[in-house]
Design an enzyme around this catalytic site. Structure first.
Site, PDB file in Angstrom:
ATOM      1  N   LYS A 478       0.882  -1.179   0.000  1.00 30.56           N
ATOM      2  CA  LYS A 478       0.000   0.000   0.000  1.00 30.56           C
ATOM      3  C   LYS A 478       0.910   1.217   0.000  1.00 30.56           C
ATOM      4  O   LYS A 478       1.646   1.454   0.959  1.00 30.56           O
ATOM      5  CB  LYS A 478      -0.901  -0.015   1.234  1.00 30.56           C
ATOM      6  CG  LYS A 478      -1.855   1.184   1.311  1.00 30.56           C
ATOM      7  CD  LYS A 478      -2.868   0.982   2.433  1.00 30.56           C
ATOM      8  CE  LYS A 478      -3.666   2.235   2.741  1.00 30.56           C
ATOM      9  NZ  LYS A 478      -4.538   2.053   3.907  1.00 30.56           N
ATOM     10  N   ASP A 480       1.281   4.928   0.244  1.00 37.41           N
ATOM     11  CA  ASP A 480       0.490   6.055   0.745  1.00 37.41           C
ATOM     12  C   ASP A 480       1.211   7.381   0.518  1.00 37.41           C
ATOM     13  O   ASP A 480       2.436   7.417   0.248  1.00 37.41           O
ATOM     14  CB  ASP A 480       0.219   5.838   2.242  1.00 37.41           C
ATOM     15  CG  ASP A 480      -1.108   6.436   2.686  1.00 37.41           C
ATOM     16  OD1 ASP A 480      -1.638   7.309   1.971  1.00 37.41           O
ATOM     17  OD2 ASP A 480      -1.607   6.044   3.756  1.00 37.41           O
ATOM     18  N   CYS A 526      -2.598   5.219  -2.627  1.00 44.84           N
ATOM     19  CA  CYS A 526      -3.396   5.817  -1.557  1.00 44.84           C
ATOM     20  C   CYS A 526      -2.821   7.208  -1.323  1.00 44.84           C
ATOM     21  O   CYS A 526      -1.618   7.430  -1.496  1.00 44.84           O
ATOM     22  CB  CYS A 526      -3.267   4.961  -0.296  1.00 44.84           C
ATOM     23  SG  CYS A 526      -4.175   5.598   1.136  1.00 44.84           S
ATOM     24  N   ASP A 548     -10.675   7.455   2.552  1.00 39.62           N
ATOM     25  CA  ASP A 548     -10.579   7.039   3.954  1.00 39.62           C
ATOM     26  C   ASP A 548     -11.958   6.887   4.573  1.00 39.62           C
ATOM     27  O   ASP A 548     -12.102   6.343   5.661  1.00 39.62           O
ATOM     28  CB  ASP A 548      -9.778   8.075   4.762  1.00 39.62           C
ATOM     29  CG  ASP A 548      -8.282   7.825   4.667  1.00 39.62           C
ATOM     30  OD1 ASP A 548      -7.886   6.741   4.194  1.00 39.62           O
ATOM     31  OD2 ASP A 548      -7.506   8.717   5.048  1.00 39.62           O
TER      32      ASP A 548
HETATM   33  C1  GLA Z   1      -3.781   7.317   5.483  1.00 43.22           C
HETATM   34  C2  GLA Z   1      -4.496   6.231   4.712  1.00 43.22           C
HETATM   35  C3  GLA Z   1      -5.124   5.257   5.666  1.00 43.22           C
HETATM   36  C4  GLA Z   1      -4.067   4.673   6.570  1.00 43.22           C
HETATM   37  C5  GLA Z   1      -3.321   5.794   7.284  1.00 43.22           C
HETATM   38  C6  GLA Z   1      -2.136   5.262   8.051  1.00 43.22           C
HETATM   39  O1  GLA Z   1      -4.697   8.130   6.148  1.00 43.22           O
HETATM   40  O2  GLA Z   1      -5.427   6.766   3.838  1.00 43.22           O
HETATM   41  O3  GLA Z   1      -5.792   4.232   4.969  1.00 43.22           O
HETATM   42  O4  GLA Z   1      -3.170   3.907   5.809  1.00 43.22           O
HETATM   43  O5  GLA Z   1      -2.843   6.771   6.368  1.00 43.22           O
HETATM   44  O6  GLA Z   1      -1.440   6.263   8.697  1.00 43.22           O
END
Ligand code: GLA
Length: 730
Positions: A478, A480, A526, A548
């Site tokens: 993932k 991010d 993400c 989210d």
């Molecule tokens: C972001 C992502 C979430 C999660 C958090 C972790 O907000 O969108 O899904 O992974 O970070 O810190």
């Protein structure tokens, strides 16, 4: 042949199966846009009207002809400085600091296959199936030593035409590009609405329909990423166009950084739609011999409303933007630790989580934030991607092995582009962060953005990612990105106006290297949820965490809006706990799963806190998802209602051969003695019969597509009831 040059009329025509696009080199070498619409033959050179327009300025050669002005002629690549006072695609400054250029046709070439773009994502063609062609038209300004290569790539059977532009300094002096966009569509008449996707963190990509007027309408992001608030997607439609009828055009940018889309009607009732790089915090010098590539715009046209337009884009993004091992594969059902534990876990808790997940049929465990360095909260440690062995009770390799032993694949969260001030990486290389010397940096989630415009920073990021992925069989990452770029300053850039663009090139180079080295790795993009949901990222990550916000009812709107430009196979969607952690809303487990079934399915809750009965229901949901996943991945998507205006949200996926269809609906309004609701499917095989495999009922397709299925009315059934029909042709 999809691309044809007519020597006599000086027209260049691009055909797809259902559409035609045409341009013309006029008598003084300007490249006019003539047409983009329903497929047609012949030269459409009569469309641009010419008569005296008062104050509109004329080019020097046309001093005696006031009926010629670029201020009203439709163009392929309008520039600042040639008399067009509407918004240009290109603004250039020369070594003396003077603004203005004058681009004329120099040459063109028609090639087989679809062009690619160096360092940037682009739609690709299948050489056996697509009959793709490329048109390259070079425009030049000899005084400046400037060439612009306009690229048109056509995928005729997808009804898609792509455009990009390469700006080259072929002269001897420095040129500075102050604005460059990739494509525009000039319409000589029409009364249009613009539909764009707007929103915020937790409520991304909600469609907004606005009448086009002489006030220019800007859809943009200057945040360094495509953003939660606006999406690089524009849809222009006739005022009366609906989901199933009427003309509409789409432009979708395959780029993940700051962008700008504009639409305005000019003083003569003509409309210009344009899309490309943002000109904010942008000023790109080109030394002799250098070039700048304006990213690709994917265009499509439909006479059958928004539904067909989205379906064209879905196919293009799913099959010709997304790449690699996972492109056509059903994605594993996953469980993610974030909403289950946040930062509060250890190795044993994760292995127990995996064991419970295995029991309900889940295939992949994703360890989200909190597994590395001193990351006990969101204030520290980004950039130090070494496992916290104390917290996990062992090495990462041991954790991966333990999860694999339980029978689950292992996935992990990283935020590779970021650094915390409280990190070893920042202490060693403070100049690797984007920050302005002497100014306190603006923080986002307590973190800074690494300067990916620098190759050595990209190398470090890549090496750190490999350091994690090489610990064992990691099958999912993932990726991010949790803040926007505010302090645009690179400690080494020759010019700060280059940084935001070069950052994106750096990002793409790292993503490309990761994909090359780990071809079977499934990467989910993400950005604080869906803050970077665009066709650029989808070239590297075939799915993106959509938001989210996991509230099933909000997700109906988010996924509805997202579907205008992006396929279900790209949409990360999970079932989370209730009351929802963001909205506090209660929805049934069935409704949460029905909504998440429309994407890459998973869970994001602590299974241990659930009753045996609920876990048994989840097991059934996972089995069900396996059954319908190929339909969700490959099916033709139909929006059956608009949840922003109707009391019901309904959608449908139909198998490419029509043999199967899944119809889903969630009731948004609940009343005592309620009004019967009907859901009317589309795209079934006319004359055929379909059986609902859940309930056994058999329906005539023609009647279904005319009157629909009545949803059961039940007393005390509660809010947000969901209904799913899996129809099979019998
Ligand atoms: C972001 C992502 C979430 C999660 C958090 C972790 O907000 O969108 O899904 O992974 O970070 O810190």
């Amino acid at each position: 042949m999809p691309i044809i040059f007519d020597e006599r009329a000086k027209t260049l025509t691009i055909h797809t199966d259902g559409t035609t696009y045409q341009m013309q080199v006029d008598e003084i070498g300007n490249l006019l846009h003539l047409y983009y619409g329903r497929r047609t033959e012949g030269a459409l050179t009569y469309l641009p009207s010419r008569f005296d327009r008062g104050t509109s300025a004329s080019p020097y050669e046309k001093a005696d002809d006031r009926s010629y002005s670029l201020d009203f002629l439709p163009q392929e690549f309008p520039v600042q400085g040639a008399g067009d006072m509407r918004s240009p695609l290109l603004v250039v400054r020369d070594a003396q600091g003077a603004f203005g250029c004058d681009l004329r046709y120099a040459r063109h070439e028609i090639r087989s296959g679809k062009y690619g773009l160096q360092g940037l994502p682009a739609v690709y063609a299948d050489s056996d199936a697509d009959d793709a062609q490329t048109l390259s038209v070079v425009l030049s300004d000899d005084r400046l030593g400037l060439e612009v290569e306009l690229l048109y790539g056509v995928l005729p059977h997808l009804d898609v035409i792509c455009r990009a532009a390469i700006v080259r300094n072929t002269g001897e002096g420095r040129l500075t590009v102050e604005k460059v966009q990739s494509a525009c569509l000039d319409f000589v008449h029409g009364d249009f609405d613009l539909i764009s996707l707007a929103g915020r963190h937790g409520m991304e990509r909600v469609p907004v329909r606005t009448p086009v007027s002489q006030l220019s309408y800007v859809v943009d992001s200057a945040k360094g990423s495509s953003s939660h608030q606006q999406n690089p997607f524009l849809l222009l439609a006739d005022r009366d166009t609906t989901e199933v009828a009427g003309r509409c055009w789409a432009m979708e940018l395959a780029y993940s950084g700051s962008f700008k889309g504009e639409v305005a009607r000019d003083q003569y009732g003509q409309t210009r739609l344009q899309l490309g790089l943002s000109d904010e915090l942008f000023s790109y010098p080109l030394e002799p011999g250098e070039q700048l590539v304006a990213p690709e715009v994917i265009m499509s046209y439909s006479t059958e409303g928004f539904g067909r337009l989205s379906q064209n884009l879905h196919r293009c993004v799913r099959e010709r933007v997304c790449r690699g091992y996972w492109r056509d594969r059903v994605r594993p059902v996953l469980i993610n630790s974030w909403e289950a534990f946040y930062f509060d876990f250890d190795g044993d808790r994760l292995v127990e989580f995996a064991r419970l997940a295995k029991e309900v049929g889940i295939e992949l465990l994703v360890v989200d934030d909190g597994w590395f360095a001193n990351r006990h909260d969101d204030k520290r440690s980004l950039g130090d991607w070494r496992v916290n062995e104390e917290k996990l009770g062992g090495t990462l390799a041991q954790l991966i092995a333990a999860v694999n032993d339980v029978g689950l694949q292992f996935g992990i969260w990283m935020e590779p582009e970021m650094v915390s001030e409280d990190s070893d990486l920042y202490r060693a290389h403070p100049d690797w962060a984007l920050a302005i010397p002497g100014k306190s940096p603006v923080l986002g989630r307590n973190q800074l953005v690494l300067d990916l415009s620098r190759p050595e920073v990209c190398d470090n990021v890549f090496a750190q990612i490999c350091g994690v992925l090489d610990q064992g069989p990691v099958t999912y990452l993932k990726w991010d990105y949790n803040r926007l770029i505010t302090d645009v300053y690179s400690h080494v850039a020759s010019d700060q106006g280059k940084v935001l663009y070069d950052y994106i090139l750096g990002l793409y180079s790292v993503l490309e290297r990761v994909n090359e080295r780990y071809p079977q790795l499934l990467i989910e993009g993400c950005a604080g949820g869906g803050g970077r949901f665009d066709a650029g990222m989808l070239y590297y990550t075939p799915q993106i965490w959509c938001s989210d916000n996991t509230d099933a009812v909000d997700r109906l709107t988010i996924q509805y809006g997202t579907s205008f430009g992006y396929p279900c196979s790209a949409v990360g969607a999970h079932v989370s706990a209730c009351p929802n952690e963001m909205s506090g809303r209660m929805t049934s487990l069935g409704t949460r799963a029905a909504v998440a079934d429309a994407g890459t399915f998973g869970y994001e809750l602590d299974l241990k806190e659930l009753s045996d009965e609920t876990r048994a229901k989840i097991r059934e949901q996972v089995t069900w998802h396996h059954r319908i996943a190929p339909l969700v991945q490959q099916g033709t998507y139909h929006r059956l209602t608009n949840p922003l205006t109707e009391p019901l949200c309904a959608w449908e996926q139909v198998a490419p051969d029509g043999s199967q269809a899944m119809v889903s609906a969630v009731v948004l309004e609940t009343h005592g003695y309620g009004i019967p609701r009907f859901v009317v499917p589309r795209g079934l095989t006319p004359g055929a019969r379909y059986q609902d495999v859940v309930r056994g009922d058999v329906f005539e397709a023609d009647a279904l597509m005319e009157m629909g299925i009545p949803l059961p009315l039940a007393m005390k059934a509660g809010e947000y009831r969901s209904y799913t029909y899996l129809l099979e042709r019998v």
